[in-house]
Scaffold this motif. Structure first.
Motif, PDB file in Angstrom:
ATOM      1  N   VAL A   1      -2.558 -20.326  -0.440  1.00  0.00           N
ATOM      2  CA  VAL A   1      -2.585 -21.789  -0.389  1.00  0.00           C
ATOM      3  C   VAL A   1      -3.945 -22.325   0.048  1.00  0.00           C
ATOM      4  CG1 VAL A   1      -1.626 -23.823   0.773  1.00  0.00           C
ATOM      5  CG2 VAL A   1      -0.103 -21.990   0.013  1.00  0.00           C
ATOM      6  N   ASP A   2      -4.557 -21.683   1.037  1.00  0.00           N
ATOM      7  CA  ASP A   2      -5.713 -22.292   1.697  1.00  0.00           C
ATOM      8  C   ASP A   2      -7.074 -21.662   1.389  1.00  0.00           C
ATOM      9  OD1 ASP A   2      -4.117 -24.153   3.075  1.00  0.00           O
ATOM     10  OD2 ASP A   2      -3.625 -22.669   4.607  1.00  0.00           O
ATOM     11  N   THR A   3      -7.107 -20.473   0.812  1.00  0.00           N
ATOM     12  CA  THR A   3      -8.394 -19.783   0.638  1.00  0.00           C
ATOM     13  C   THR A   3      -9.291 -20.524  -0.361  1.00  0.00           C
ATOM     14  OG1 THR A   3      -7.397 -17.647   1.148  1.00  0.00           O
ATOM     15  CG2 THR A   3      -9.496 -17.617  -0.019  1.00  0.00           C
TER      16      THR A   3
ATOM     17  N   SER B   1       5.490  -5.960  -4.288  1.00  0.00           N
ATOM     18  CA  SER B   1       6.727  -6.715  -4.503  1.00  0.00           C
ATOM     19  C   SER B   1       7.924  -6.039  -3.848  1.00  0.00           C
ATOM     20  CB  SER B   1       6.989  -6.852  -6.015  1.00  0.00           C
ATOM     21  OG  SER B   1       5.927  -7.512  -6.657  1.00  0.00           O
ATOM     22  N   ASP B   2       7.670  -4.883  -3.245  1.00  0.00           N
ATOM     23  CA  ASP B   2       8.742  -4.068  -2.655  1.00  0.00           C
ATOM     24  C   ASP B   2       8.714  -4.184  -1.128  1.00  0.00           C
ATOM     25  OD1 ASP B   2      10.538  -2.164  -1.805  1.00  0.00           O
ATOM     26  OD2 ASP B   2       9.551  -0.467  -2.811  1.00  0.00           O
ATOM     27  N   PRO B   3       9.746  -4.772  -0.518  1.00  0.00           N
ATOM     28  CA  PRO B   3       9.772  -4.911   0.946  1.00  0.00           C
ATOM     29  C   PRO B   3       9.731  -3.584   1.696  1.00  0.00           C
ATOM     30  CG  PRO B   3      11.391  -6.361  -0.060  1.00  0.00           C
ATOM     31  CD  PRO B   3      10.889  -5.454  -1.147  1.00  0.00           C
ATOM     32  N   ASN B   4       9.991  -2.481   1.024  1.00  0.00           N
ATOM     33  CA  ASN B   4       9.952  -1.172   1.674  1.00  0.00           C
ATOM     34  C   ASN B   4       8.559  -0.533   1.641  1.00  0.00           C
ATOM     35  OD1 ASN B   4      12.779  -1.028   2.305  1.00  0.00           O
ATOM     36  ND2 ASN B   4      13.162  -0.680   0.120  1.00  0.00           N
ATOM     37  N   TYR B   5       7.627  -1.154   0.962  1.00  0.00           N
ATOM     38  CA  TYR B   5       6.252  -0.647   0.884  1.00  0.00           C
ATOM     39  C   TYR B   5       5.609  -0.685   2.275  1.00  0.00           C
ATOM     40  CZ  TYR B   5       1.202  -0.961  -0.231  1.00  0.00           C
ATOM     41  OH  TYR B   5      -0.163  -0.803  -0.267  1.00  0.00           O
ATOM     42  N   LEU B   6       4.882   0.365   2.602  1.00  0.00           N
ATOM     43  CA  LEU B   6       4.268   0.533   3.917  1.00  0.00           C
ATOM     44  C   LEU B   6       3.467  -0.700   4.353  1.00  0.00           C
ATOM     45  CD1 LEU B   6       3.500   2.403   6.326  1.00  0.00           C
ATOM     46  CD2 LEU B   6       1.625   3.274   4.893  1.00  0.00           C
ATOM     47  N   TYR B   7       2.727  -1.289   3.410  1.00  0.00           N
ATOM     48  CA  TYR B   7       1.850  -2.415   3.741  1.00  0.00           C
ATOM     49  C   TYR B   7       2.362  -3.723   3.135  1.00  0.00           C
ATOM     50  CZ  TYR B   7      -1.313   1.382   5.024  1.00  0.00           C
ATOM     51  OH  TYR B   7      -1.872   2.495   5.591  1.00  0.00           O
ATOM     52  N   TYR B   8       3.656  -3.850   2.965  1.00  0.00           N
ATOM     53  CA  TYR B   8       4.243  -5.023   2.324  1.00  0.00           C
ATOM     54  C   TYR B   8       3.824  -6.329   3.009  1.00  0.00           C
ATOM     55  CZ  TYR B   8       7.781  -8.343   0.674  1.00  0.00           C
ATOM     56  OH  TYR B   8       8.418  -9.445   0.157  1.00  0.00           O
ATOM     57  N   HIS B   9       3.760  -6.313   4.336  1.00  0.00           N
ATOM     58  CA  HIS B   9       3.438  -7.530   5.079  1.00  0.00           C
ATOM     59  C   HIS B   9       1.938  -7.712   5.307  1.00  0.00           C
ATOM     60  CE1 HIS B   9       7.606  -8.576   5.788  1.00  0.00           C
ATOM     61  NE2 HIS B   9       7.850  -7.332   6.177  1.00  0.00           N
ATOM     62  N   VAL B  10       1.136  -6.792   4.798  1.00  0.00           N
ATOM     63  CA  VAL B  10      -0.320  -6.919   4.926  1.00  0.00           C
ATOM     64  C   VAL B  10      -0.843  -7.595   3.657  1.00  0.00           C
ATOM     65  CG1 VAL B  10      -2.482  -5.716   5.395  1.00  0.00           C
ATOM     66  CG2 VAL B  10      -0.334  -4.803   6.285  1.00  0.00           C
ATOM     67  N   LYS B  11      -0.644  -8.881   3.577  1.00  0.00           N
ATOM     68  CA  LYS B  11      -1.070  -9.633   2.410  1.00  0.00           C
ATOM     69  C   LYS B  11      -2.490 -10.172   2.621  1.00  0.00           C
ATOM     70  CE  LYS B  11       2.880  -9.578   0.038  1.00  0.00           C
ATOM     71  NZ  LYS B  11       3.459  -8.243  -0.009  1.00  0.00           N
ATOM     72  N   GLY B  12      -3.109 -10.523   1.531  1.00  0.00           N
ATOM     73  CA  GLY B  12      -4.470 -11.071   1.531  1.00  0.00           C
ATOM     74  C   GLY B  12      -4.852 -11.314   0.094  1.00  0.00           C
ATOM     75  N   VAL B  13      -4.696 -12.533  -0.366  1.00  0.00           N
ATOM     76  CA  VAL B  13      -4.691 -12.816  -1.794  1.00  0.00           C
ATOM     77  C   VAL B  13      -5.989 -12.453  -2.506  1.00  0.00           C
ATOM     78  CG1 VAL B  13      -5.429 -15.228  -1.535  1.00  0.00           C
ATOM     79  CG2 VAL B  13      -4.036 -14.550  -3.507  1.00  0.00           C
TER      80      VAL B  13
END
Length: 253
Positions: free
Chosen positions: A106-108, A157-169
Protein backbone atom coordinates in the motif's frame (compact mmCIF):
# COMPACT_ATOMS: atom_id res chain seq x y z
CA UNK A 1 40.60 -24.11 -17.50
CA UNK A 2 36.94 -23.11 -17.17
CA UNK A 3 36.05 -19.46 -16.63
CA UNK A 4 33.34 -17.80 -14.55
CA UNK A 5 32.07 -14.27 -14.01
CA UNK A 6 30.38 -13.64 -10.67
CA UNK A 7 28.69 -10.28 -10.15
CA UNK A 8 28.72 -8.68 -6.70
CA UNK A 9 31.57 -10.98 -5.73
CA UNK A 10 33.76 -8.84 -3.49
CA UNK A 11 31.97 -10.09 -0.35
CA UNK A 12 29.35 -12.45 1.02
CA UNK A 13 28.02 -15.39 -0.97
CA UNK A 14 29.57 -14.11 -4.20
CA UNK A 15 33.03 -14.00 -2.64
CA UNK A 16 32.68 -17.47 -1.13
CA UNK A 17 31.36 -18.83 -4.44
CA UNK A 18 34.50 -17.42 -6.07
CA UNK A 19 36.65 -19.16 -3.48
CA UNK A 20 34.96 -22.50 -3.99
CA UNK A 21 35.10 -22.31 -7.78
CA UNK A 22 38.80 -21.41 -7.61
CA UNK A 23 39.25 -24.52 -5.50
CA UNK A 24 37.51 -26.41 -8.30
CA UNK A 25 40.07 -25.21 -10.84
CA UNK A 26 38.20 -22.26 -12.37
CA UNK A 27 39.58 -18.96 -13.55
CA UNK A 28 37.39 -16.41 -11.78
CA UNK A 29 36.44 -12.90 -12.86
CA UNK A 30 35.42 -11.23 -9.63
CA UNK A 31 32.74 -8.73 -10.62
CA UNK A 32 32.54 -5.72 -8.32
CA UNK A 33 30.85 -2.32 -8.47
CA UNK A 34 33.74 -0.69 -6.57
CA UNK A 35 37.00 -1.80 -8.16
CA UNK A 36 39.04 -1.08 -5.02
CA UNK A 37 36.89 -3.48 -3.02
CA UNK A 38 37.24 -6.06 -5.76
CA UNK A 39 41.02 -5.75 -5.87
CA UNK A 40 41.18 -6.20 -2.09
CA UNK A 41 38.96 -9.29 -2.33
CA UNK A 42 41.12 -10.76 -5.08
CA UNK A 43 44.23 -10.22 -2.98
CA UNK A 44 42.61 -12.08 -0.08
CA UNK A 45 42.04 -15.08 -2.33
CA UNK A 46 45.55 -14.92 -3.77
CA UNK A 47 46.97 -14.82 -0.24
CA UNK A 48 45.29 -18.19 0.28
CA UNK A 49 47.02 -19.58 -2.80
CA UNK A 50 44.03 -19.14 -5.13
CA UNK A 51 45.75 -17.17 -7.84
CA UNK A 52 43.54 -17.53 -10.92
CA UNK A 53 41.34 -14.60 -9.97
CA UNK A 54 41.08 -11.02 -11.13
CA UNK A 55 38.73 -8.20 -10.23
CA UNK A 56 36.58 -6.63 -12.94
CA UNK A 57 34.61 -3.43 -12.39
CA UNK A 58 30.96 -3.99 -13.23
CA UNK A 59 27.95 -2.04 -12.03
CA UNK A 60 24.96 -4.09 -13.16
CA UNK A 61 22.74 -0.98 -13.14
CA UNK A 62 24.92 0.71 -15.77
CA UNK A 63 24.88 -0.44 -19.39
CA UNK A 64 28.14 1.43 -19.99
CA UNK A 65 29.82 -0.43 -17.11
CA UNK A 66 28.46 -3.79 -18.25
CA UNK A 67 29.68 -3.17 -21.81
CA UNK A 68 33.14 -2.21 -20.54
CA UNK A 69 33.33 -5.40 -18.46
CA UNK A 70 32.31 -7.46 -21.49
CA UNK A 71 35.05 -5.82 -23.54
CA UNK A 72 37.66 -6.37 -20.82
CA UNK A 73 36.83 -10.03 -20.25
CA UNK A 74 36.45 -10.69 -23.98
CA UNK A 75 39.97 -9.38 -24.54
CA UNK A 76 41.29 -12.06 -22.19
CA UNK A 77 39.24 -15.17 -22.97
CA UNK A 78 37.47 -16.56 -26.01
CA UNK A 79 34.68 -18.16 -24.01
CA UNK A 80 32.90 -17.80 -20.71
CA UNK A 81 31.77 -21.09 -19.19
CA UNK A 82 29.69 -19.83 -16.27
CA UNK A 83 27.82 -16.65 -15.41
CA UNK A 84 26.57 -16.26 -11.85
CA UNK A 85 24.20 -13.30 -11.52
CA UNK A 86 24.78 -12.79 -7.81
CA UNK A 87 24.55 -9.00 -7.32
CA UNK A 88 21.38 -7.98 -5.50
CA UNK A 89 19.89 -5.54 -3.02
CA UNK A 90 16.94 -5.63 -0.63
CA UNK A 91 15.95 -1.98 -0.93
CA UNK A 92 14.97 -2.01 2.75
CA UNK A 93 15.56 1.28 4.57
CA UNK A 94 15.92 1.96 8.29
CA UNK A 95 13.88 4.47 10.22
CA UNK A 96 15.28 7.01 12.74
CA UNK A 97 15.32 4.28 15.40
CA UNK A 98 17.29 1.88 13.24
CA UNK A 99 14.28 -0.35 12.57
CA UNK A 100 13.54 -1.72 9.11
CA UNK A 101 10.81 0.11 7.23
CA UNK A 102 8.30 -2.48 5.93
CA UNK A 103 7.93 -2.71 2.15
CA UNK A 104 4.14 -2.68 2.12
CA UNK A 105 2.08 -3.01 -1.03
CA UNK A 106 0.00 0.00 0.00
CA UNK A 107 2.62 2.53 1.05
CA UNK A 108 5.94 1.75 -0.68
CA UNK A 109 7.13 4.47 -3.05
CA UNK A 110 7.61 3.59 -6.71
CA UNK A 111 11.19 4.88 -6.57
CA UNK A 112 12.09 1.95 -4.30
CA UNK A 113 10.69 -0.54 -6.80
CA UNK A 114 12.72 1.10 -9.54
CA UNK A 115 15.95 1.00 -7.53
CA UNK A 116 15.59 -2.65 -6.53
CA UNK A 117 14.42 -3.85 -9.93
CA UNK A 118 17.33 -2.07 -11.61
CA UNK A 119 19.74 -4.31 -9.69
CA UNK A 120 17.76 -7.51 -9.12
CA UNK A 121 15.93 -7.83 -12.45
CA UNK A 122 17.35 -5.51 -15.09
CA UNK A 123 20.89 -6.19 -13.83
CA UNK A 124 20.90 -9.94 -14.61
CA UNK A 125 19.17 -9.21 -17.92
CA UNK A 126 21.81 -6.61 -18.87
CA UNK A 127 24.72 -8.83 -17.92
CA UNK A 128 23.32 -11.96 -19.56
CA UNK A 129 22.58 -10.12 -22.80
CA UNK A 130 26.09 -8.64 -22.86
CA UNK A 131 27.87 -11.95 -22.20
CA UNK A 132 25.64 -14.41 -24.05
CA UNK A 133 27.97 -14.52 -27.06
CA UNK A 134 30.96 -15.51 -24.89
CA UNK A 135 28.81 -18.13 -23.16
CA UNK A 136 27.79 -19.57 -26.54
CA UNK A 137 31.49 -20.25 -27.19
CA UNK A 138 31.63 -22.61 -24.21
CA UNK A 139 30.87 -26.30 -24.82
CA UNK A 140 28.88 -26.48 -21.56
CA UNK A 141 27.64 -22.98 -20.65
CA UNK A 142 25.91 -22.42 -17.31
CA UNK A 143 23.89 -19.47 -16.01
CA UNK A 144 22.97 -19.33 -12.33
CA UNK A 145 20.61 -16.59 -11.17
CA UNK A 146 20.67 -15.91 -7.43
CA UNK A 147 17.05 -15.94 -6.40
CA UNK A 148 15.12 -16.62 -3.19
CA UNK A 149 12.41 -18.95 -2.04
CA UNK A 150 10.66 -15.70 -1.15
CA UNK A 151 10.19 -15.13 -4.87
CA UNK A 152 7.98 -18.22 -5.07
CA UNK A 153 4.33 -17.26 -5.54
CA UNK A 154 3.29 -20.77 -4.53
CA UNK A 155 5.17 -20.76 -1.24
CA UNK A 156 4.18 -17.22 -0.30
CA UNK A 157 0.54 -18.17 -0.75
CA UNK A 158 0.92 -21.07 1.68
CA UNK A 159 0.44 -20.25 5.40
CA UNK A 160 2.63 -23.25 6.25
CA UNK A 161 5.65 -21.80 4.42
CA UNK A 162 8.57 -21.09 6.76
CA UNK A 163 8.71 -17.40 5.80
CA UNK A 164 5.01 -16.86 5.08
CA UNK A 165 4.80 -13.85 7.40
CA UNK A 166 8.06 -12.31 6.16
CA UNK A 167 6.50 -10.18 3.46
CA UNK A 168 8.13 -7.32 1.58
CA UNK A 169 6.54 -6.42 -1.71
CA UNK A 170 9.55 -4.92 -3.48
CA UNK A 171 12.25 -7.49 -2.79
CA UNK A 172 9.90 -10.46 -3.10
CA UNK A 173 8.38 -9.29 -6.36
CA UNK A 174 11.84 -8.57 -7.80
CA UNK A 175 12.83 -12.19 -7.19
CA UNK A 176 9.54 -13.41 -8.66
CA UNK A 177 10.33 -11.36 -11.77
CA UNK A 178 13.85 -12.80 -11.88
CA UNK A 179 12.36 -16.27 -11.65
CA UNK A 180 10.15 -15.61 -14.68
CA UNK A 181 13.17 -14.24 -16.55
CA UNK A 182 14.97 -17.49 -15.74
CA UNK A 183 12.06 -19.57 -17.07
CA UNK A 184 12.02 -17.63 -20.33
CA UNK A 185 15.80 -17.70 -20.76
CA UNK A 186 15.98 -21.45 -20.16
CA UNK A 187 13.15 -21.99 -22.63
CA UNK A 188 14.84 -19.94 -25.34
CA UNK A 189 18.09 -21.89 -24.84
CA UNK A 190 16.42 -25.30 -24.47
CA UNK A 191 17.89 -26.74 -27.68
CA UNK A 192 21.46 -25.76 -26.79
CA UNK A 193 24.05 -26.98 -24.28
CA UNK A 194 23.06 -24.24 -21.81
CA UNK A 195 21.81 -25.02 -18.32
CA UNK A 196 19.97 -22.06 -16.78
CA UNK A 197 18.66 -22.22 -13.22
CA UNK A 198 17.57 -20.01 -10.35
CA UNK A 199 19.04 -20.85 -6.94
CA UNK A 200 18.09 -19.63 -3.50
CA UNK A 201 21.09 -19.91 -1.15
CA UNK A 202 18.80 -19.70 1.88
CA UNK A 203 18.83 -17.28 4.80
CA UNK A 204 22.55 -16.62 5.18
CA UNK A 205 24.70 -14.63 7.62
CA UNK A 206 25.91 -11.81 5.34
CA UNK A 207 25.73 -8.01 5.33
CA UNK A 208 22.47 -8.47 3.42
CA UNK A 209 20.83 -10.05 6.51
CA UNK A 210 22.66 -8.13 9.22
CA UNK A 211 24.89 -11.19 9.77
CA UNK A 212 21.89 -13.34 10.71
CA UNK A 213 21.33 -16.77 9.23
CA UNK A 214 23.22 -19.83 8.17
CA UNK A 215 26.74 -20.52 6.96
CA UNK A 216 28.10 -18.60 3.97
CA UNK A 217 30.11 -21.68 3.01
CA UNK A 218 26.96 -23.81 2.83
CA UNK A 219 25.09 -21.14 0.88
CA UNK A 220 27.87 -20.84 -1.69
CA UNK A 221 28.04 -24.61 -2.04
CA UNK A 222 24.33 -24.59 -2.93
CA UNK A 223 25.01 -21.97 -5.61
CA UNK A 224 28.05 -23.48 -7.30
CA UNK A 225 26.37 -26.88 -7.46
CA UNK A 226 24.46 -25.53 -10.47
CA UNK A 227 27.58 -24.03 -12.02
CA UNK A 228 29.14 -27.50 -11.97
CA UNK A 229 26.26 -29.67 -13.21
CA UNK A 230 26.80 -31.96 -16.18
CA UNK A 231 24.83 -32.17 -19.39
CA UNK A 232 22.35 -34.51 -17.73
CA UNK A 233 21.57 -31.83 -15.13
CA UNK A 234 18.40 -29.74 -14.82
CA UNK A 235 17.56 -26.49 -16.56
CA UNK A 236 14.78 -23.97 -16.09
CA UNK A 237 14.25 -24.85 -12.43
CA UNK A 238 14.20 -23.09 -9.03
CA UNK A 239 16.13 -24.67 -6.19
CA UNK A 240 16.26 -24.00 -2.44
CA UNK A 241 17.80 -26.66 -0.25
CA UNK A 242 16.89 -24.67 2.88
CA UNK A 243 13.16 -24.81 2.11
CA UNK A 244 13.22 -28.24 0.50
CA UNK A 245 16.19 -30.20 1.89
CA UNK A 246 14.98 -33.53 0.49
CA UNK A 247 16.03 -34.78 -2.90
CA UNK A 248 17.54 -32.14 -5.17
CA UNK A 249 15.90 -29.18 -3.47
CA UNK A 250 13.57 -28.09 -6.26
CA UNK A 251 10.78 -25.77 -5.12
CA UNK A 252 7.71 -24.43 -6.95
CA UNK A 253 7.74 -21.13 -8.79
Amino acid sequence: MKTVLITGANKGIGFESARQLLQNGFRVFLGTRDLKNGLNAAEQLKADGLVNVEAVQIDVTSQESVNAARKEIGSKVGALDVLINNAGISGIDLDSNGQMVPQTAVDTEIAIYQKVYDTNVYGPARVTKAFIDLLHHSPEPRIVNLSSSQGSLTLHSDPNYLYYHVKGVVYLSSKAALNMYTVNLAYELRDTAFKVNAVSPGFTATDFTGKNGGSIEVAAKRVIKYALIGQDGPTGKLFCEETNPDGIGEIPW
